[in-house]
Design an enzyme around this catalytic site. Structure first.
Site, mmCIF file in Angstrom:
data_model
loop_
_atom_site.group_PDB
_atom_site.id
_atom_site.type_symbol
_atom_site.label_atom_id
_atom_site.label_comp_id
_atom_site.label_asym_id
_atom_site.label_seq_id
_atom_site.Cartn_x
_atom_site.Cartn_y
_atom_site.Cartn_z
ATOM 1 N N GLN A 1 7.799 -10.164 14.715
ATOM 2 C CA GLN A 1 7.531 -11.161 13.687
ATOM 3 C C GLN A 1 8.516 -11.130 12.514
ATOM 4 O OE1 GLN A 1 3.139 -10.041 13.778
ATOM 5 N NE2 GLN A 1 2.981 -12.216 13.341
ATOM 6 N N HIS B 1 12.128 -18.835 24.692
ATOM 7 C CA HIS B 1 13.380 -19.437 25.165
ATOM 8 C C HIS B 1 13.150 -20.299 26.405
ATOM 9 C CE1 HIS B 1 15.617 -15.889 23.079
ATOM 10 N NE2 HIS B 1 15.217 -16.801 22.234
ATOM 11 N N ASP C 1 13.930 -15.431 16.886
ATOM 12 C CA ASP C 1 15.283 -14.908 17.129
ATOM 13 C C ASP C 1 15.865 -14.315 15.843
ATOM 14 O OD1 ASP C 1 15.007 -15.875 19.650
ATOM 15 O OD2 ASP C 1 16.610 -17.360 19.530
ATOM 16 N N ARG D 1 3.026 -0.061 7.328
ATOM 17 C CA ARG D 1 2.726 -0.113 8.757
ATOM 18 C C ARG D 1 3.674 -1.128 9.403
ATOM 19 N NH1 ARG D 1 -1.749 -3.311 12.021
ATOM 20 N NH2 ARG D 1 -1.094 -2.550 14.040
ATOM 21 N N HIS E 1 3.110 -3.757 19.511
ATOM 22 C CA HIS E 1 2.549 -4.943 18.851
ATOM 23 C C HIS E 1 3.033 -6.171 19.635
ATOM 24 C CE1 HIS E 1 0.795 -6.387 14.804
ATOM 25 N NE2 HIS E 1 0.967 -7.471 15.525
ATOM 26 N N ASN F 1 -1.768 -2.412 19.028
ATOM 27 C CA ASN F 1 -2.334 -3.354 18.083
ATOM 28 C C ASN F 1 -3.162 -4.402 18.820
ATOM 29 O OD1 ASN F 1 -2.449 -4.664 15.353
ATOM 30 N ND2 ASN F 1 -1.657 -6.372 16.576
ATOM 31 N N GLU F 2 -4.455 -4.434 18.515
ATOM 32 C CA GLU F 2 -5.358 -5.493 18.979
ATOM 33 C C GLU F 2 -5.316 -5.745 20.486
ATOM 34 O OE1 GLU F 2 -4.859 -9.038 16.666
ATOM 35 O OE2 GLU F 2 -5.377 -8.034 14.803
ATOM 36 N N ASN G 1 -8.631 -4.112 12.398
ATOM 37 C CA ASN G 1 -8.021 -5.341 11.890
ATOM 38 C C ASN G 1 -9.126 -6.370 11.732
ATOM 39 O OD1 ASN G 1 -5.659 -3.961 12.350
ATOM 40 N ND2 ASN G 1 -4.755 -5.480 13.722
ATOM 41 N N TYR H 1 -10.149 -10.149 9.772
ATOM 42 C CA TYR H 1 -9.689 -11.286 8.963
ATOM 43 C C TYR H 1 -10.819 -12.144 8.416
ATOM 44 C CZ TYR H 1 -4.827 -10.344 10.131
ATOM 45 O OH TYR H 1 -3.592 -9.759 10.227
ATOM 46 N N GLU I 1 -5.266 -4.034 9.166
ATOM 47 C CA GLU I 1 -4.827 -5.395 8.820
ATOM 48 C C GLU I 1 -5.992 -6.151 8.225
ATOM 49 O OE1 GLU I 1 -3.079 -7.947 11.861
ATOM 50 O OE2 GLU I 1 -1.871 -6.260 12.574
HETATM 51 C C1 BG6 Z 1 -3.286 -10.311 13.876
HETATM 52 C C2 BG6 Z 1 -1.972 -9.779 14.383
HETATM 53 O O1 BG6 Z 1 -4.026 -10.783 14.958
HETATM 54 O O2 BG6 Z 1 -3.298 -11.371 13.038
HETATM 55 C C3 BG6 Z 1 -0.787 -10.212 13.576
HETATM 56 O O3 BG6 Z 1 -2.002 -8.397 14.529
HETATM 57 C C4 BG6 Z 1 -0.925 -11.667 13.233
HETATM 58 O O4 BG6 Z 1 0.376 -9.933 14.294
HETATM 59 C C5 BG6 Z 1 -2.163 -11.889 12.399
HETATM 60 O O5 BG6 Z 1 0.197 -12.136 12.578
HETATM 61 C C6 BG6 Z 1 -2.449 -13.351 12.104
HETATM 62 O O6 BG6 Z 1 -2.782 -14.004 13.268
HETATM 63 P P1 BG6 Z 1 -3.180 -15.520 13.404
HETATM 64 O O7 BG6 Z 1 -3.741 -15.641 14.765
HETATM 65 O O8 BG6 Z 1 -4.157 -15.831 12.325
HETATM 66 O O9 BG6 Z 1 -1.930 -16.332 13.251
#
Ligand code: BG6
Length: 474
Positions: free
Chosen positions: A30, A50, A63, A88, A133, A177-178, A321, A323, A381
């Site tokens: 990323q 690609h 890229d 991290r 990752h 990761n995940e 992780n 969100y 995360e």
């Molecule tokens: C996590 C990943 O799932 O969420 C990251 O570990 C990612 O690499 C981040 O960038 C955000 O993800 P999303 O799906 O909301 O674009």
């Protein structure tokens, strides 16, 4: 407040203890760019972007992305300005071992990661290294990728190289990761590379290999490296919080099925006292699998007793992780027509009216405490995306304030063992599905400028202040 006009904050009297750690995260594909520079091999993200230029929503690829490969000193300075305890980042397997195999060592890859690690340490920042990752070396994809059980050996050989090369300096390792996301979406739904659509089959085969690869890596560290290197090895698992839509038995069951099929799939074998896949998951998938000539052949593979024991306890910390939160109810009939993974979890989930439902994190931390006997949780995360790129990013500030408030409440009032919090992400960067439309950075990156300058957003300043004062800005 540190600013004359404030973003919304939740007032709290608690402070983080002096041993609570703060960090930020990125991943190699990323942010690094330099996709084919100095001997780096091709990985599945290079290949898919690609080969199918519209695979990512905005037709982009990574890229070049943030060009972090060329900006070690500049990025470490940003980390220093934030005052984080750790950074991290992930190692690009194909930059280090271009064919994926451990005999193909690329010296420039070693140089690059050593320079980054040394620069961090010279500035008092601990490296926390993710081994995988999502950017699988393409030659290993040609073997079938993670659904192929052979991959666990390739991974352990790669991990061994990492311990040998960097283990005297790196004390925190995250194997994967995940796994839920890259197994389910890479080999089930197909929305992430390598884009296989084998719903309810490929994903379980992938998860099986990954759990064994993780546990074998943990054992390798214990047997050959722990005594001298004295580090910690864990895994980062992801889940939303799944709140039942009502107190009805069906909705409660749907929310439980959902979290078990996302988090429990990987956490139960590693962190529960019983080990193995969660029984709700095993029973449901077995029941929904084909019966052939009187035998039920489950789509969910089985571990041997030795494997169950090997995997059980194979982590020094619980990498989490997280969100956001969703509301779950029992799946409506029409979903039974849809892909098997949905059937396997039998839940229909959607966003809550309050999109910033930070309370879900506290509930999740309590769920982990109860389910897995209060392991040390390393929040690896947590973050918020907008597509504005604005420097005055109040929504992101609100997000961090409200999520950190819930972490404090979980620690102080519920005795959850949370040891750290990691903001995703240091930089606006390439997002797997959305490309450059979705911006998670504490720092704005100008992708129109060939030099990719970085500018701190308001959230960077607020986060730095939280780290300095150990208190949420209010
Ligand atoms: C996590 C990943 O799932 O969420 C990251 O570990 C990612 O690499 C981040 O960038 C955000 O993800 P999303 O799906 O909301 O674009």
């Amino acid at each position: 407040a540190i600013f004359s006009f404030t973003c919304l904050v939740g007032a709290q009297n608690y402070r983080f203890s002096s041993d609570f750690k703060f960090g930020v995260a990125t991943s190699a594909y990323q942010v690094e760019g330099a996709w084919n520079v100095s001997g780096k091999g091709e990985n599945i993200w290079d290949w898919i972007t690609h080969t199918y230029p519209n695979y990512v929503l905005d037709g982009s690829n990574a890229d070049d992305t943030c060009l972090s490969y060329y900006k070690t000193k500049e990025d470490v300075q940003l980390l220093k300005d934030l005052g984080v305890n750790y950074y991290r980042f992930s190692i690009s397997w194909s930059r280090l071992l271009p064919t994926g195999h451990s005999y193909s060592l690329n010296e420039d890859g070693v140089r690059y990661y050593l320079e980054l690690i040394d620069e961090l340490l010279d500035n008092g920042i601990n490296p926390v290294v993710t081994m995988f990752h999502w950017d699988l070396p393409y030659p290993l994809h040609e073997l079938g990728g993670w659904p192929n059980p052979l991959l666990d050996d390739y991974f352990v050989q790669y991990a061994k190289k990492l311990f040998q090369l960097f283990g005297d300096k790196v004390k925190y390792w995250i194997t994967f990761n995940e796994p839920f996301v890259f197994c389910h979406h890479g080999y089930g739904s197909g929305v992430l590379a390598p884009g296989y659509v084998q719903d309810g089959i490929g994903s379980y085969l992938c998860g099986h290999t990954v759990l064994l690869a993780h546990a074998k890596t943990f054992k390798l560290y214990n047997d050959d490296f722990r005594r001298d290197q004295q580090g910690q090895v864990g895994i980062s698992l992801d889940t939303l919080w799944y709140e039942p839509a009502s107190n009805s038995r069906e909705d409660l069951q749907a929310a439980t099925n959902k979290i078990q099929s996302v988090l429990g799939w990987f956490a139960h074998p590693i962190f529960s006292t019983a080990g193995d896949y969660p029984s709700t998951m095993r029973e449901r998938i077995d029941k929904l699998s084909l019966e052939v000539e009187g035998y039920r052949r489950s789509r969910l593979p089985r571990f041997s007793t030795e494997e169950i024991d090997l995997i059980k306890g194979s982590s020094d910390f619980f990498g989490l992780n997280h969100y956001r939160t969703e509301i779950c109810q029992t799946a409506p009939e029409f979903l039974y027509e849809s892909p098997s993974y949905l059937k396997d979890s039998d839940a229909f989930c959607y966003s809550p009216p309050d999109p910033n439902a930070a309370w879900g994190l506290r509930k999740l931390l309590n769920w982990i405490k109860t389910e897995y006997n209060n392991p040390p949780v390393f929040i690896s995360e947590s973050g918020f995306a907008d597509n504005t790129g604005t420097l005055n990013d109040c929504d992101r500030v609100d997000y961090f304030n409200s999520y950190l408030e819930q972490v404090l409440l979980a620690i102080e009032e519920d005795n959850c063992r949370v040891i750290s919090y990691t903001a995703w992400s240091l930089l606006d960067n390439f997002e797997w599905s959305l490309g450059y439309q979705s911006k998670y950075g504490l720092h704005y990156v100008d992708f129109d400028d060939p030099d990719r300058p970085r500018i701190p957003k308001r959230s960077a300043k607020v986060y730095a202040n939280i780290i300095r004062t150990k208190a949420i800005d209010s």
